[in-house]
Design a protein around this motif. Structure first.
Motif, PDB file in Angstrom:
ATOM      1  N   VAL A  47      94.574  27.860 -60.944  1.00  0.00           N
ATOM      2  CA  VAL A  47      93.556  26.972 -61.507  1.00  0.00           C
ATOM      3  C   VAL A  47      93.146  27.444 -62.894  1.00  0.00           C
ATOM      4  O   VAL A  47      92.996  26.643 -63.824  1.00  0.00           O
ATOM      5  N   ASP A  48      92.992  28.747 -63.069  1.00  0.00           N
ATOM      6  CA  ASP A  48      92.629  29.283 -64.383  1.00  0.00           C
ATOM      7  C   ASP A  48      93.712  28.989 -65.413  1.00  0.00           C
ATOM      8  O   ASP A  48      93.416  28.668 -66.572  1.00  0.00           O
ATOM      9  N   GLN A  49      94.978  29.090 -65.018  1.00  0.00           N
ATOM     10  CA  GLN A  49      96.072  28.784 -65.932  1.00  0.00           C
ATOM     11  C   GLN A  49      96.033  27.322 -66.360  1.00  0.00           C
ATOM     12  O   GLN A  49      96.167  26.996 -67.549  1.00  0.00           O
ATOM     13  N   ALA A  50      95.851  26.436 -65.381  1.00  0.00           N
ATOM     14  CA  ALA A  50      95.814  25.004 -65.689  1.00  0.00           C
ATOM     15  C   ALA A  50      94.624  24.665 -66.575  1.00  0.00           C
ATOM     16  O   ALA A  50      94.739  23.880 -67.527  1.00  0.00           O
ATOM     17  N   ARG A  51      93.456  25.242 -66.293  1.00  0.00           N
ATOM     18  CA  ARG A  51      92.261  24.981 -67.100  1.00  0.00           C
ATOM     19  C   ARG A  51      92.458  25.458 -68.534  1.00  0.00           C
ATOM     20  O   ARG A  51      92.079  24.784 -69.493  1.00  0.00           O
ATOM     21  N   LEU A 152      93.739  38.189 -71.829  1.00  0.00           N
ATOM     22  CA  LEU A 152      93.084  39.429 -71.448  1.00  0.00           C
ATOM     23  C   LEU A 152      93.413  39.790 -69.996  1.00  0.00           C
ATOM     24  O   LEU A 152      93.892  38.947 -69.235  1.00  0.00           O
ATOM     25  N   PRO A 153      93.149  41.024 -69.584  1.00  0.00           N
ATOM     26  CA  PRO A 153      93.502  41.466 -68.236  1.00  0.00           C
ATOM     27  C   PRO A 153      92.890  40.642 -67.107  1.00  0.00           C
ATOM     28  O   PRO A 153      93.445  40.593 -66.008  1.00  0.00           O
ATOM     29  N   ASP A 154      91.749  40.005 -67.342  1.00  0.00           N
ATOM     30  CA  ASP A 154      91.095  39.235 -66.285  1.00  0.00           C
ATOM     31  C   ASP A 154      91.518  37.772 -66.256  1.00  0.00           C
ATOM     32  O   ASP A 154      90.963  36.977 -65.496  1.00  0.00           O
ATOM     33  N   GLY A 155      92.486  37.403 -67.109  1.00  0.00           N
ATOM     34  CA  GLY A 155      92.930  36.019 -67.166  1.00  0.00           C
ATOM     35  C   GLY A 155      92.207  35.177 -68.199  1.00  0.00           C
ATOM     36  O   GLY A 155      92.521  33.997 -68.364  1.00  0.00           O
ATOM     37  N   SER A 156      91.227  35.743 -68.880  1.00  0.00           N
ATOM     38  CA  SER A 156      90.534  35.023 -69.951  1.00  0.00           C
ATOM     39  C   SER A 156      91.438  34.930 -71.179  1.00  0.00           C
ATOM     40  O   SER A 156      92.343  35.748 -71.367  1.00  0.00           O
ATOM     41  N   ALA A 185      86.209  34.365 -83.398  1.00  0.00           N
ATOM     42  CA  ALA A 185      87.117  34.138 -82.270  1.00  0.00           C
ATOM     43  C   ALA A 185      86.543  33.089 -81.337  1.00  0.00           C
ATOM     44  O   ALA A 185      85.323  32.916 -81.242  1.00  0.00           O
ATOM     45  N   PHE A 186      87.434  32.386 -80.644  1.00  0.00           N
ATOM     46  CA  PHE A 186      87.056  31.405 -79.631  1.00  0.00           C
ATOM     47  C   PHE A 186      87.432  31.976 -78.269  1.00  0.00           C
ATOM     48  O   PHE A 186      88.567  32.421 -78.067  1.00  0.00           O
ATOM     49  N   PHE A 187      86.493  31.964 -77.320  1.00  0.00           N
ATOM     50  CA  PHE A 187      86.683  32.585 -76.020  1.00  0.00           C
ATOM     51  C   PHE A 187      86.725  31.531 -74.913  1.00  0.00           C
ATOM     52  O   PHE A 187      85.916  30.603 -74.898  1.00  0.00           O
ATOM     53  N   ASN A 192      83.603  34.834 -63.217  1.00  0.00           N
ATOM     54  CA  ASN A 192      83.455  35.922 -62.247  1.00  0.00           C
ATOM     55  C   ASN A 192      81.980  36.312 -62.212  1.00  0.00           C
ATOM     56  O   ASN A 192      81.547  37.198 -62.945  1.00  0.00           O
ATOM     57  N   PRO A 193      81.169  35.658 -61.352  1.00  0.00           N
ATOM     58  CA  PRO A 193      79.724  35.934 -61.320  1.00  0.00           C
ATOM     59  C   PRO A 193      79.399  37.395 -61.045  1.00  0.00           C
ATOM     60  O   PRO A 193      78.339  37.881 -61.457  1.00  0.00           O
ATOM     61  N   ALA A 194      80.295  38.101 -60.337  1.00  0.00           N
ATOM     62  CA  ALA A 194      80.017  39.498 -60.004  1.00  0.00           C
ATOM     63  C   ALA A 194      80.279  40.448 -61.175  1.00  0.00           C
ATOM     64  O   ALA A 194      79.865  41.606 -61.135  1.00  0.00           O
ATOM     65  N   LYS A 195      80.953  39.958 -62.209  1.00  0.00           N
ATOM     66  CA  LYS A 195      81.300  40.829 -63.322  1.00  0.00           C
ATOM     67  C   LYS A 195      81.151  40.053 -64.638  1.00  0.00           C
ATOM     68  O   LYS A 195      82.110  39.458 -65.120  1.00  0.00           O
ATOM     69  N   PRO A 196      79.965  40.008 -65.226  1.00  0.00           N
ATOM     70  CA  PRO A 196      79.733  39.260 -66.465  1.00  0.00           C
ATOM     71  C   PRO A 196      80.648  39.738 -67.592  1.00  0.00           C
ATOM     72  O   PRO A 196      81.055  40.900 -67.636  1.00  0.00           O
ATOM     73  N   PHE A 197      80.939  38.824 -68.504  1.00  0.00           N
ATOM     74  CA  PHE A 197      81.784  39.109 -69.666  1.00  0.00           C
ATOM     75  C   PHE A 197      80.886  39.273 -70.891  1.00  0.00           C
ATOM     76  O   PHE A 197      80.037  38.416 -71.165  1.00  0.00           O
ATOM     77  N   LEU A 198      81.062  40.363 -71.633  1.00  0.00           N
ATOM     78  CA  LEU A 198      80.249  40.631 -72.821  1.00  0.00           C
ATOM     79  C   LEU A 198      81.129  40.679 -74.067  1.00  0.00           C
ATOM     80  O   LEU A 198      82.189  41.314 -74.062  1.00  0.00           O
ATOM     81  N   VAL A 199      80.692  39.987 -75.104  1.00  0.00           N
ATOM     82  CA  VAL A 199      81.313  40.087 -76.431  1.00  0.00           C
ATOM     83  C   VAL A 199      80.310  40.780 -77.339  1.00  0.00           C
ATOM     84  O   VAL A 199      79.247  40.233 -77.639  1.00  0.00           O
ATOM     85  N   VAL A 200      80.643  41.979 -77.770  1.00  0.00           N
ATOM     86  CA  VAL A 200      79.739  42.769 -78.597  1.00  0.00           C
ATOM     87  C   VAL A 200      80.235  42.740 -80.039  1.00  0.00           C
ATOM     88  O   VAL A 200      81.388  43.059 -80.318  1.00  0.00           O
ATOM     89  N   THR A 201      79.365  42.337 -80.961  1.00  0.00           N
ATOM     90  CA  THR A 201      79.680  42.378 -82.385  1.00  0.00           C
ATOM     91  C   THR A 201      78.697  43.323 -83.072  1.00  0.00           C
ATOM     92  O   THR A 201      77.845  43.929 -82.431  1.00  0.00           O
TER      93      THR A 201
END
Length: 361
Positions: A47-51, A152-156, A185-187, A192-201
Motif C-alpha cells: 500500500v505504501d508503494q502504491a500511495r 528511506l529505511p522506513d519506506g518513506s 525537500a519534499f517528504f 507509524n503512530p508509534a514512531k514519529p518522524f522528525l525533520v530537523v533543520t
C-alpha cells in the motif's frame, strides 16, 4: 466488496476507490482504508508503494500531462518487449498508464517515469552518497541541477531539491525517526503512530506521523518554511528540541497551511499557503456549477473543497445570488471574481479567509 487482501500492486494503482483515497481523500475513504490496514498490517508495504507512486503525480516540481504518460508508456512497452525476461499483459488503452507505473516500479524506473519522463538518460541526476560506520548517519547530497528522489529505511520518500542534503540512520531504532535536512525537500512519510518522524533543520523541527509536506530552508530569503500538502504536522524551533524539561512551543499545521520563521524576528507564524490546492474534488469531479445560488453556499463549498475556513455573515449574504461555474482556477482568483460580482471583498487572516459585504438588495 473487493477482495483487497489478494490485490497486486498494479491492481491497487488501477482501483478507483484506492486512488480516490490517495489523491482526494474524504472522511469515508480515510475511515475505510485506515480500518482495512489495521486489519491487514501485512499489506502496509505494498500500500505504501502504491500511495507513493500515485502521490508523485502531485509533486510540485513538474506536472505530468496525458502526453507525458503516453510517451512513457510507449517507451516502457518498447523497452520491455526487447527484454524477454518480463511478461507484459495487454490492457485497454485507458489502463496503460497504471500498468506502466506498476511495471516501472518493478524494474526500478518508477522515479524516472514521474519526474523525468522527458529527460534523456545522459541528463539523469546523481546523488553523492557517503556512508558512515554502523550507528552513525548516512548523508545523501543532491549535487545535480534537478530534484532527486530518495527511499528511506522506513519506506518513506524524500525528494531533495538541488544542493540539498539529508542525513539519517541506516535503520530507525528507538521511539522516533529523526532526520537532518539542509536545503529544500519534499517528504512523503510512511505512517507509524508509534514512531514519529522528525525533520530537523538549522531553525525548525517538523514532527509527523505520516503525511506529505515541504520543508524549505534555502529559498533565497531570510526565513525557514514548512508547507503541508496532506495530513497534520507540528512545527517548533530547533532550539526547543533538546529541552526535556520544557514542552516545545510551536504550531500545528493542516493541509494548505504553512509555518514561517523569519530570521529577523525569530517569530514562528502560520498562514494559508500562497497557492492552495483542492483537497477533495466536487461531486462531478470537475467543477462546481451554480445557478442563482446563495453566495454563502458557494463560499461554504469552497471552504470544504480546499479545507480552509471561510468566514462570512450568512444573514448579510442571504440575498446575494450568484450564477457561476467554478473549475480549477486558483482559489484566490475565484474569490476575487465572486466578491466582485456581489460588491464584496475578502481578507486572509492567519489560516482563515474573511468575507466582507454590505449585503445585496
Amino acid at each position: 466488496m473487493f477482495n483487497y487482501e489478494l490485490y497486486t500492486l498494479d491492481e491497487f494503482l488501477k482501483d478507483d476507490w484506492f486512488r480516490e483515497w490517495v489523491m482526494n481523500p474524504t472522511q469515508a475513504t480515510e475511515s475505510f482504508w485506515n480500518d482495512w490496514l489495521r486489519l491487514n498490517p501485512d499489506k502496509q508495504p505494498i500500500v505504501d508503494q502504491a500511495r507513493a507512486l500515485l502521490r508523485a503525480l502531485e509533486m510540485p516540481h513538474r506536472s505530468v500531462s496525458k502526453a507525458d504518460i503516453a510517451e512513457a508508456v510507449d517507451a516502457t512497452f518498447a523497452r520491455l518487449q526487447q527484454e524477454p525476461r518480463y511478461v507484459v499483459r495487454t490492457l485497454p488503452q485507458r489502463q496503460w498508464g497504471w500498468a506502466a507505473v506498476a511495471v516501472l516500479l518493478l524494474t526500478g524506473l518508477g522515479s524516472y517515469f514521474f519526474f523525468y519522463s522527458q529527460t534523456s538518460t545522459k541528463n539523469a541526476t546523481s546523488v553523492a552518497a557517503t556512508s558512515a560506520p554502523a550507528g552513525e548517519l548516512l548523508t545523501q547530497i543532491n549535487d545535480s541541477q534537478q530534484a532527486k528522489r530518495l527511499l528511506l529505511p522506513d519506506g518513506s520518500y524524500v525528494t531533495l531539491s538541488p544542493a540539498a542534503s539529508l542525513s539519517y540512520p541506516g535503520k530507525f531504532n528507538g521511539n522516533e525517526r529523526r532526520t537532518y535536512l539542509k536545503g529544500d525537500a519534499f517528504f512523503e512519510i510512511t505512517r507509524n503512530p508509534a514512531k514519529p518522524f522528525l525533520v530537523v533543520t538549522d531553525k525548525l523541527v517538523t514532527r509527523v506521523l505520516g503525511t506529505s509536506f515541504w520543508v524549505k530552508t534555502n529559498s533565497g530569503h531570510a526565513e525557514s518554511r514548512v508547507v503541508v500538502r496532506r495530513g497534520k504536522v507540528s512545527v517548533f524551533k530547533t532550539d526547543d528540541l533538546e529541552q526535556a524539561d520544557k514542552k516545545p512551543e510551536g504550531v500545528v499545521l493542516l493541509p494548505n497551511q504553512q509555518a514561517v520563521l523569519l530570521d529577523e524576528t525569530n517569530r514562528l507564524t502560520k498562514s494559508i499557503v500562497e497557492k492552495p490546492v483542492q483537497l477533495q474534488k466536487p461531486a462531478n469531479n470537475h467543477e462546481l456549477s451554480y445557478s442563482e445560488a446563495p453566495a454563502s453556499q458557494i463560499f461554504g463549498d469552497l471552504g470544504k473543497v480546499y479545507g480552509i475556513q471561510i468566514v462570512y455573515d450568512e444573514d448579510v449574504l442571504k440575498h446575494c445570488q450568484i450564477t457561476a461555474t467554478l473549475g480549477d482556477e486558483p482559489l484566490f482568483d475565484t474569490l476575487k471574481l465572486l466578491c466582485n460580482s456581489i460588491h464584496a471583498s475578502y481578507e486572509v487572516i492567519d489560516t482563515q479567509i474573511v468575507i466582507y459585504s454590505k449585503g445585496c438588495k
